[in-house]
Design a protein around this motif. Structure first.
Motif, PDB file in Angstrom:
ATOM      1  N   GLN A 158       3.638 -40.212  31.048  1.00  0.00           N
ATOM      2  CA  GLN A 158       4.538 -40.682  30.989  1.00  0.00           C
ATOM      3  C   GLN A 158       4.005 -42.657  30.790  1.00  0.00           C
ATOM      4  O   GLN A 158       2.635 -43.210  31.738  1.00  0.00           O
ATOM      5  N   MET A 159       4.102 -42.971  29.575  1.00  0.00           N
ATOM      6  CA  MET A 159       3.930 -44.450  29.093  1.00  0.00           C
ATOM      7  C   MET A 159       4.181 -45.623  29.491  1.00  0.00           C
ATOM      8  O   MET A 159       6.173 -45.678  29.203  1.00  0.00           O
ATOM      9  N   LEU A 160       4.123 -46.777  30.354  1.00  0.00           N
ATOM     10  CA  LEU A 160       4.887 -47.468  30.455  1.00  0.00           C
ATOM     11  C   LEU A 160       4.953 -49.106  30.272  1.00  0.00           C
ATOM     12  O   LEU A 160       3.250 -49.514  30.109  1.00  0.00           O
ATOM     13  N   PRO A 161       5.295 -49.950  29.375  1.00  0.00           N
ATOM     14  CA  PRO A 161       4.873 -51.130  28.831  1.00  0.00           C
ATOM     15  C   PRO A 161       5.068 -52.005  30.014  1.00  0.00           C
ATOM     16  O   PRO A 161       5.901 -52.175  30.983  1.00  0.00           O
ATOM     17  N   LEU A 162       4.007 -52.948  29.546  1.00  0.00           N
ATOM     18  CA  LEU A 162       3.350 -54.079  30.897  1.00  0.00           C
ATOM     19  C   LEU A 162       4.379 -55.187  30.432  1.00  0.00           C
ATOM     20  O   LEU A 162       3.638 -56.052  29.566  1.00  0.00           O
ATOM     21  N   LYS A 163       5.412 -55.340  30.284  1.00  0.00           N
ATOM     22  CA  LYS A 163       5.622 -56.334  29.969  1.00  0.00           C
ATOM     23  C   LYS A 163       6.467 -57.323  30.668  1.00  0.00           C
ATOM     24  O   LYS A 163       6.909 -57.175  32.040  1.00  0.00           O
ATOM     25  N   THR A 164       6.394 -58.970  29.711  1.00  0.00           N
ATOM     26  CA  THR A 164       7.488 -60.045  31.451  1.00  0.00           C
ATOM     27  C   THR A 164       8.507 -60.509  30.214  1.00  0.00           C
ATOM     28  O   THR A 164       8.634 -60.313  28.867  1.00  0.00           O
ATOM     29  N   ALA A 165       8.845 -61.781  30.936  1.00  0.00           N
ATOM     30  CA  ALA A 165      10.081 -62.453  29.721  1.00  0.00           C
ATOM     31  C   ALA A 165       9.694 -63.002  28.462  1.00  0.00           C
ATOM     32  O   ALA A 165       9.628 -63.344  28.084  1.00  0.00           O
ATOM     33  N   GLN A 166       7.904 -62.602  28.089  1.00  0.00           N
ATOM     34  CA  GLN A 166       7.554 -63.529  27.228  1.00  0.00           C
ATOM     35  C   GLN A 166       6.890 -62.581  26.163  1.00  0.00           C
ATOM     36  O   GLN A 166       7.173 -62.589  24.895  1.00  0.00           O
ATOM     37  N   GLN A 167       6.394 -61.476  26.526  1.00  0.00           N
ATOM     38  CA  GLN A 167       5.548 -60.948  25.708  1.00  0.00           C
ATOM     39  C   GLN A 167       4.507 -59.889  27.016  1.00  0.00           C
ATOM     40  O   GLN A 167       5.890 -60.092  27.438  1.00  0.00           O
ATOM     41  N   THR A 168       4.957 -58.319  25.463  1.00  0.00           N
ATOM     42  CA  THR A 168       4.386 -57.754  26.383  1.00  0.00           C
ATOM     43  C   THR A 168       2.739 -56.928  25.770  1.00  0.00           C
ATOM     44  O   THR A 168       2.226 -57.647  24.509  1.00  0.00           O
ATOM     45  N   TYR A 169       1.830 -56.651  27.293  1.00  0.00           N
ATOM     46  CA  TYR A 169       0.922 -56.904  27.323  1.00  0.00           C
ATOM     47  C   TYR A 169       0.160 -55.727  27.182  1.00  0.00           C
ATOM     48  O   TYR A 169      -1.655 -55.329  26.372  1.00  0.00           O
ATOM     49  N   GLY A 170       0.886 -54.514  26.852  1.00  0.00           N
ATOM     50  CA  GLY A 170       0.112 -53.207  26.385  1.00  0.00           C
ATOM     51  C   GLY A 170       0.745 -52.552  27.155  1.00  0.00           C
ATOM     52  O   GLY A 170       1.716 -52.259  27.422  1.00  0.00           O
ATOM     53  N   LEU A 171       0.537 -51.084  27.684  1.00  0.00           N
ATOM     54  CA  LEU A 171       0.757 -49.987  28.650  1.00  0.00           C
ATOM     55  C   LEU A 171       0.355 -49.712  29.153  1.00  0.00           C
ATOM     56  O   LEU A 171      -1.421 -49.459  30.169  1.00  0.00           O
ATOM     57  N   LEU A 172       0.336 -48.798  30.134  1.00  0.00           N
ATOM     58  CA  LEU A 172       0.515 -48.071  32.102  1.00  0.00           C
ATOM     59  C   LEU A 172       0.489 -47.047  31.151  1.00  0.00           C
ATOM     60  O   LEU A 172       1.477 -46.181  31.717  1.00  0.00           O
ATOM     61  N   ILE A 173      -0.537 -45.404  31.760  1.00  0.00           N
ATOM     62  CA  ILE A 173      -0.294 -44.329  30.663  1.00  0.00           C
ATOM     63  C   ILE A 173      -0.435 -43.514  32.173  1.00  0.00           C
ATOM     64  O   ILE A 173      -1.463 -44.084  33.004  1.00  0.00           O
ATOM     65  N   ILE A 174       0.237 -42.759  32.631  1.00  0.00           N
ATOM     66  CA  ILE A 174      -0.112 -42.116  34.114  1.00  0.00           C
ATOM     67  C   ILE A 174      -0.222 -41.028  33.968  1.00  0.00           C
ATOM     68  O   ILE A 174       1.210 -40.426  33.078  1.00  0.00           O
ATOM     69  N   GLU A 175      -0.897 -40.115  34.441  1.00  0.00           N
ATOM     70  CA  GLU A 175      -1.461 -38.398  33.816  1.00  0.00           C
ATOM     71  C   GLU A 175      -1.040 -38.141  35.411  1.00  0.00           C
ATOM     72  O   GLU A 175      -1.895 -37.681  36.252  1.00  0.00           O
ATOM     73  N   PRO A 176      -0.192 -37.451  35.460  1.00  0.00           N
ATOM     74  CA  PRO A 176       0.135 -36.644  37.156  1.00  0.00           C
ATOM     75  C   PRO A 176      -0.313 -35.308  37.064  1.00  0.00           C
ATOM     76  O   PRO A 176      -0.338 -34.678  36.677  1.00  0.00           O
ATOM     77  N   ASN A 177      -0.624 -34.591  38.092  1.00  0.00           N
ATOM     78  CA  ASN A 177      -1.307 -33.596  38.764  1.00  0.00           C
ATOM     79  C   ASN A 177      -0.329 -32.973  39.049  1.00  0.00           C
ATOM     80  O   ASN A 177       0.016 -31.588  38.322  1.00  0.00           O
ATOM     81  N   ASN A 178       1.412 -33.194  39.581  1.00  0.00           N
ATOM     82  CA  ASN A 178       2.273 -33.042  39.778  1.00  0.00           C
ATOM     83  C   ASN A 178       3.627 -33.586  39.328  1.00  0.00           C
ATOM     84  O   ASN A 178       3.841 -34.796  39.795  1.00  0.00           O
ATOM     85  N   PRO A 179       3.751 -32.994  37.591  1.00  0.00           N
ATOM     86  CA  PRO A 179       4.910 -34.021  37.939  1.00  0.00           C
ATOM     87  C   PRO A 179       6.232 -33.916  38.472  1.00  0.00           C
ATOM     88  O   PRO A 179       6.460 -34.809  37.676  1.00  0.00           O
ATOM     89  N   ARG A 180       6.537 -33.468  39.319  1.00  0.00           N
ATOM     90  CA  ARG A 180       7.493 -33.957  39.920  1.00  0.00           C
ATOM     91  C   ARG A 180       7.407 -35.196  40.891  1.00  0.00           C
ATOM     92  O   ARG A 180       8.175 -36.010  41.039  1.00  0.00           O
TER      93      ARG A 180
END
Length: 889
Positions: free
Chosen positions: A597-619
């Motif tokens: 799951q890729m979540l953008p790291l964004k504020t009101a000004q700009q997007t700084y990058g991505l937080l990528i999560i690979e869970p052991n249990n997708p639930r």
């Protein structure tokens, strides 16, 4: 034990008594000029003066209105200090502080003070007066509020430069709205009661169009209404008012877990838009709803997200009573209209009971019931993860039922064989204890099974005739009924408390994780620290591996820390998520089949990058509460990256300021040391040239070149010195009224050696234009612009000066040439210090002429810009304000 009375510190009491109380601020607020703000302020001043208060006029602008000027009579007026920038005097802050009246009148709160004043803005002067304990009455128009500046610019097409911060405006103790209908205002404008002379006609054609007046009036009324609404809420909160006051239409939408909630959200949004009101959407999570399926919980979360996108303020409330939670929220936020959905499904009786209780408990509320189509739910939306979780849930329920059966059998064995003499009443209590144990361990339904089995086992084993369910003594039927009812109720209550405790524990864990992450990110000093802290927190909270991808200066993606994932997502997916600012991957609508799951790291000004999560249990990523926690993680990480970037920019700016200060000091010292010897050298070279020319010496040409180069060096040193003085703020204007043609003529005369036989084309207005400027500095502007054209345009290029008077009472002056022009993208860069055009080695100079021009024009209140002429060549245009010149006698 020490029984001494704890007394306050006498020094602290004395210091508090000596502190001056803050003055009160009263603002007369209007839609635009001419509605009567100054008139109302002066009338209030006369009323206060009649009560014996010391009222002093600091600044009152009558703008030539006789009625307003008549109200000034009888009020004490503070003498103003002379300002070289404007054609009128400025407010004297120091004199006002020394005079210290009870009430001070300060007109035009958004006014900009002259250069050299203590504060750049008049509202800052007012702030100091309030801090000194003086009451202040002032005036301001709606277009001067900072938050509405863009709105007013879009309506009127005029950008207001002088603004007042909204926090200062909101801090006023009292705001008086001075209103006037547009027709009456236009009539006053035509009668000359707003502006005198031809300014009234220009105002009607431009800013004072009737449509603009309607829009500005609406903005002023709405801004005042918002403030009154805030005051009303504050008063209600402080006085404990329970009922809702229908002072404005406000909507509260109740979202349930049934189908059709999205339709309900859209209906509430349309209703709020028609009423022009605010609206809220809430979901009440009662103990009954704790056990709903995960798919339904995600549906609720999606509905809240839709309401938030449509402009609602959303909230999730936790309360045992849905009615009490709705009433409390509605009364806290003064929401008078409640929108509720009604479905024809099996739970219609529950919704009708909720409506009846809400109407009885909140008789002041308006209930709007919307019919919903409760279509049958399908399981097509459930993913394999959902089915897995459902199987685990049923397996746990079966384990609970088996445990209930074993515990019931154990109690029966103990009562039959080990405790044969125990009374039946005590055996009932032991069976109830077993029901409670099952409820604590396995939940609601196993406790119900345990209660039923306990009744059956008690009847079969201890009630005659044993071994059958038959009962001879009818009183045992009451015992069985009470035992079954109490066991079921106690089991349900115990299971509910257990579930609430587990939910509270999970929430406490999430709150602690957020606190620890925020605390750790607050101490992070680099991107590597932020990445390490984020990855460690995500892994310990979700049991998942994570990766942080950040964007570089050129937009490329890079990892600030060590790679934790074995395989990184495709760059195209990551780039899409960053560009769109939307999540992608597992648990989302975009590529849900991928394991990340890729979540953008964004504020009101700009997007700084991505937080990528690979869970052991997708639930873990499917649970709504966990998803909210992850979203909060991303917000904290993005804020930390923004803080780090701002800190780096601040450090760069600080170093640049220090370099600039050092360079200015060096230039100032160098120019001072060179000025005296260069002056002597120039005078000696000129004497030598004249003597050799008188003797017809063949060295006269060389002496003339020495004189010219010395003169160029003198000009260079003067530029260095002037730039250092301008940048240090040590330059004071000495303004006087001067004719435009005289300024241009003086500049051309000084450039005679450089011009030679070249002619400058002049296109000036026929009328005599007077400018209130510093003559020497303005001649320097013309000289530098013409010298720049002579250097870069070429010997065969034409050079000219054009002046044009604009409608907004400003003068636009252009110095143009027909040379090679300005390189694309260099229009703003060439005004920087030490910035030069092409072929630097062939053109003398250090690139300070245009920077000096910009500094001089800025301190005169004008603007300067460069552009490429369509017919070829460069054009430098600067504007100067045209004040009201003195009358010639």
């Amino acid at each position: 034990m020490n029984n001494d009375i704890i007394r306050p510190d006498p020094d602290a009491l004395l210091k508090h008594a000596e502190e001056k109380p803050r003055g009160r601020l009263k603002i007369f607020f209007g839609a635009n000029a001419g509605v009567g703000k100054t008139w109302s302020m002066l009338q209030e001043a006369h009323r206060l003066r009649a009560q014996g208060l010391d009222v002093l006029i600091g600044v009152v602008e009558t703008h030539g209105r006789k009625e307003t000027a008549a109200l000034v009579d009888g009020l004490a007026m503070l003498p103003r200090r002379h300002s070289a920038r404007h054609n009128h005097a400025e407010f004297d802050l120091d004199a006002a502080l020394a005079r210290h009246p009870a009430v001070m009148l300060i007109d035009e709160l958004a006014h900009s003070n002259a250069a050299g004043s203590r504060h750049p803005k008049r509202w800052q002067d007012v702030e100091e007066l309030l801090a000194a304990g003086m009451d202040v009455m002032t005036t301001v128009n709606v277009q001067h509020l900072e938050s509405l500046n863009d709105v007013v610019s879009g309506i009127t097409g005029v950008r207001v430069r002088e603004t007042v911060p909204d926090p200062f405006f909101d801090s006023a103790d009292e705001i008086v709205l001075v209103d006037l209908p547009p027709d009456d205002l236009l009539q006053r404008l035509k009668e000359g009661k707003v502006y005198v002379g031809d300014r009234a006609e220009r105002a009607i054609e431009n800013f004072f169009r009737k449509g603009n007046l309607f829009a500005l009036r609406e903005l002023a009324l709405r801004r005042t209404a918002d403030r009154v609404d805030d005051q009303m809420r504050l008063w209600r909160d402080s006085h404990g008012r329970a009922k809702v006051w229908h002072t404005r239409d406000a909507i509260l939408l109740c979202i349930g877990d049934n189908n059709g909630s999205e339709k309900l959200v859209r209906i509430a949004a349309r209703l709020a838009a028609k009423l022009g009101s605010d609206w809220h959407a809430v979901y009440v999570e009662t103990p009954r709803l704790y056990g709903i399926s995960e798919a339904r919980r995600r549906a609720v979360l999606s509905t809240l997200q839709l309401a938030r996108e449509l402009g609602a303020e959303t909230a999730t409330l936790s309360d045992p009573s849905e009615t009490e939670a709705i009433l409390r929220y509605a009364r806290e936020h003064n929401l008078g209209k409640i929108v509720i959905g009604r479905s024809p499904g099996l739970h219609r009786w529950r919704r009708e009971r909720f409506l009846r209780r809400l109407g009885q408990s909140g008789p002041e509320l308006d209930l709007l019931v919307v019919a919903l189509n409760d279509a049958p739910r399908t399981r097509s939306a459930l993913t394999p993860v959902d089915r897995t979780f459902s199987a685990e849930k049923w397996r746990r329920q079966l384990y609970g039922c088996a445990a209930a059966a074993l515990l019931c059998a154990l109690i029966t064995f103990l009562g039959r064989w080990l405790l044969p003499g125990v009374d039946s009443v005590n055996l009932v209590m032991i069976y109830l204890l077993g029901v409670v144990i099952v409820a604590l361990r396995y939940g609601r339904w196993p406790s119900v099974i345990a209660a039923v089995l306990s009744v059956i086992a008690f009847d079969l084993t201890f009630i005659a005739p044993t071994g059958t369910l038959a009962v001879f003594d009818m009183q045992y039927l009451v015992t069985f009924g009470v035992m079954l009812t109490v066991g079921t109720l106690v089991g349900n209550l115990t299971a509910g408390v257990r579930y609430q405790a587990r939910v509270a524990r999970y929430r406490e864990q999430r709150a602690r994780r957020l606190y620890e992450l925020a605390q750790s990110l607050g101490r992070a000093l680099s991107q590597q620290d932020i990445a390490s802290i984020s990855q460690r927190t995500v892994e310990s909270t979700l049991g998942a591996r994570s990766e942080l991808l950040l964007t570089g200066e050129q937009g490329e993606l890079f990892m600030p820390g060590e790679q934790r994932l074995s395989v990184l997502p495709d760059q195209a997916i990551a780039r899409w998520s960053i560009d769109k600012g939307q999540p992608a991957g597992a648990g989302t609508d975009t590529l849900p089949a991928v394991p990340w799951q890729m979540l953008p790291l964004k504020t009101a000004q700009q997007t700084y990058g991505l937080l990528i999560i690979e869970p052991n249990n997708p639930r873990q990523l499917m649970i709504p509460e966990q998803q909210q926690l992850v979203n909060t993680f991303t917000a904290l990480i993005a804020n930390a990256l923004e803080r780090l970037q701002l800190a780096q920019r601040e450090e760069v700016a600080r170093l640049a300021a220090e370099r600039e200060q050092l360079r200015n000091a060096l230039l100032s010292a160098l120019s001072h040391d060179l000025r005296t010897p260069l002056t002597v050298l120039f005078s000696q070279a000129e004497i030598l040239m004249l003597d050799l020319a008188g003797e017809n010496s063949k060295h006269a040409v060389q002496a003339s070149q020495i004189r010219q180069q010395t003169l160029n060096t003198v000009r260079l040193v003067n530029n260095l010195l002037d730039m250092a003085r301008l940048q240090s703020g040590g330059f004071h204007l000495h303004t006087e009224w001067m004719a435009l043609d005289e300024l241009i003529g003086s500049a051309l005369q000084n450039l005679t050696p450089l011009l030679g036989e070249r002619q400058i084309q002049l296109d000036l207005p026929n009328e005599m234009l007077l400018l209130q400027v510093d003559g020497a500095l303005m001649e320097r502007v013309f000289a530098n612009l013409l010298e720049n054209a002579l250097k870069y345009a070429g010997e065969s290029a034409q050079i000219g000066i054009t002046a044009l008077r604009s409608e907004n009472n400003t003068l636009a002056i252009s110095v143009w040439d027909s040379g090679r022009g300005i390189s694309p993208g260099q229009e703003g860069h060439i005004f920087e210090k030490f910035a030069r055009g092409s072929k630097e080695s062939a053109v003398p100079g250090v690139g300070l002429g245009l920077a000096i021009c910009q500094a001089i024009i800025d301190i005169h209140g004008g603007t300067i810009s460069a552009s490429h002429r369509p017919e070829g060549g460069a054009c430098f245009t600067f504007t100067l304000p045209l004040g009201a010149p003195p009358e010639l006698t």
